[in-house]
Design a protein around this motif. Sequence first.
Motif, PDB file in Angstrom:
ATOM      1  N   VAL A   1      -2.669  -6.175   6.020  1.00  0.00           N
ATOM      2  CA  VAL A   1      -3.256  -6.507   4.725  1.00  0.00           C
ATOM      3  C   VAL A   1      -2.487  -5.943   3.498  1.00  0.00           C
ATOM      4  O   VAL A   1      -2.302  -4.793   3.425  1.00  0.00           O
ATOM      5  N   ILE A   2      -1.997  -6.868   2.556  1.00  0.00           N
ATOM      6  CA  ILE A   2      -1.527  -6.505   1.460  1.00  0.00           C
ATOM      7  C   ILE A   2      -2.031  -6.768   0.229  1.00  0.00           C
ATOM      8  O   ILE A   2      -2.876  -8.013   0.051  1.00  0.00           O
ATOM      9  N   TRP A   3      -2.442  -5.919  -0.686  1.00  0.00           N
ATOM     10  CA  TRP A   3      -3.017  -6.099  -2.065  1.00  0.00           C
ATOM     11  C   TRP A   3      -1.698  -6.723  -2.939  1.00  0.00           C
ATOM     12  O   TRP A   3      -1.092  -6.099  -3.256  1.00  0.00           O
ATOM     13  N   ALA A   4      -1.861  -8.182  -3.046  1.00  0.00           N
ATOM     14  CA  ALA A   4      -0.682  -8.592  -3.634  1.00  0.00           C
ATOM     15  C   ALA A   4      -0.818  -8.806  -5.242  1.00  0.00           C
ATOM     16  O   ALA A   4      -0.895  -9.766  -5.777  1.00  0.00           O
TER      17      ALA A   4
ATOM     18  N   SER B   1      -1.749  -2.181  -8.897  1.00  0.00           N
ATOM     19  CA  SER B   1      -1.490  -1.264  -8.056  1.00  0.00           C
ATOM     20  C   SER B   1      -0.622  -0.022  -8.507  1.00  0.00           C
ATOM     21  O   SER B   1      -1.025   1.138  -8.762  1.00  0.00           O
ATOM     22  N   PHE B   2       0.443  -0.396  -9.394  1.00  0.00           N
ATOM     23  CA  PHE B   2       1.107   0.598  -9.852  1.00  0.00           C
ATOM     24  C   PHE B   2       0.346   1.188 -10.993  1.00  0.00           C
ATOM     25  O   PHE B   2       0.599   2.433 -11.743  1.00  0.00           O
ATOM     26  N   VAL B   3      -0.454   0.528 -11.843  1.00  0.00           N
ATOM     27  CA  VAL B   3      -1.159   0.991 -12.890  1.00  0.00           C
ATOM     28  C   VAL B   3      -2.407   2.321 -12.389  1.00  0.00           C
ATOM     29  O   VAL B   3      -2.424   3.184 -13.068  1.00  0.00           O
ATOM     30  N   TYR B   4      -2.474   2.628 -11.231  1.00  0.00           N
ATOM     31  CA  TYR B   4      -3.062   3.743 -10.551  1.00  0.00           C
ATOM     32  C   TYR B   4      -2.256   4.902 -10.324  1.00  0.00           C
ATOM     33  O   TYR B   4      -2.574   6.087 -10.329  1.00  0.00           O
ATOM     34  N   GLY B   5      -0.957   4.834 -10.578  1.00  0.00           N
ATOM     35  CA  GLY B   5       0.083   5.768 -10.427  1.00  0.00           C
ATOM     36  C   GLY B   5       0.259   6.558  -9.231  1.00  0.00           C
ATOM     37  O   GLY B   5      -0.543   6.226  -8.330  1.00  0.00           O
ATOM     38  N   THR B   6       1.071   7.414  -9.273  1.00  0.00           N
ATOM     39  CA  THR B   6       1.416   8.064  -7.857  1.00  0.00           C
ATOM     40  C   THR B   6       0.180   9.047  -7.543  1.00  0.00           C
ATOM     41  O   THR B   6       0.144   9.181  -6.212  1.00  0.00           O
TER      42      THR B   6
END
Length: 253
Positions: A78-81, A86-91
């Motif tokens: 399952v992928i969060w498309a 997603s990148f807004v959450y940062g590393t």
Amino acid sequence: MSTTTATALGFIYPDHAAEDDYPLAERLLREAGTDVTLRVEHIYGTDLHAVPELLDLGSPDKLAHGASLLASSHPAAVIWACTSGSFVYGTGGAPGQVEGLAEAAGTAASSTSYAFVHAAQSLGITKVAVAASYPDDVARLFVEFLAAAGIEVVRMSSAGIDTAAEVGTLAPDQVLDLATSNDHADAQALLIPDTAMHTIGGLPRLESTLGKPVLTANQVTIWEALRLAGITAVQPALGTLFQERPHHDDVRS
């Protein structure tokens, strides 16, 4: 007489914009002999390309709801498309987002942001140009995400489009213009990071015009699901990423 069942891959897609890229990709993959079903389920929120709205869109509750919608198909991954969600959450937060999704889905999981990183690693790419549809402040968060994975962005452009719905209306010629106007000679590949943008049908034209690999959000999202499911698919119509080459031993999960 024996029968085979297609492997289901699940995608949680925010709102509506370019989700028709997925049935197109499924058809292309099946034509090339990869027996998969790409199942897309939607979650909803404000589709602004703005940090607070994106944090809400990728929240644990919303992703758990998306996973529940996919459960009946028993997906192998399952992928969060959603790249920006997603990148807004940062590393610091993106790994937990994926871990939470995997727990909710009961299967391997990832996000489009990590799909970009893993796709670049699989191609041995360390220098890229980014042609983003987002406003500048959001696009720069993607640059930071890539940098943390050892991928240098030699040129970043932001089209400043405020909503995903508007991105979904871009015509193929507009997407091509965005790509050609924002490439860089030192970039080994061009990245177009928005799942709201239609790109699956235009990958051969994009790559032939630029003369290098082009990685787009829906393309890498589908590739990531296949990777997690242990499926190697070859379909040149889906770009360099889907051309036959050695196995992806260099991808760091």
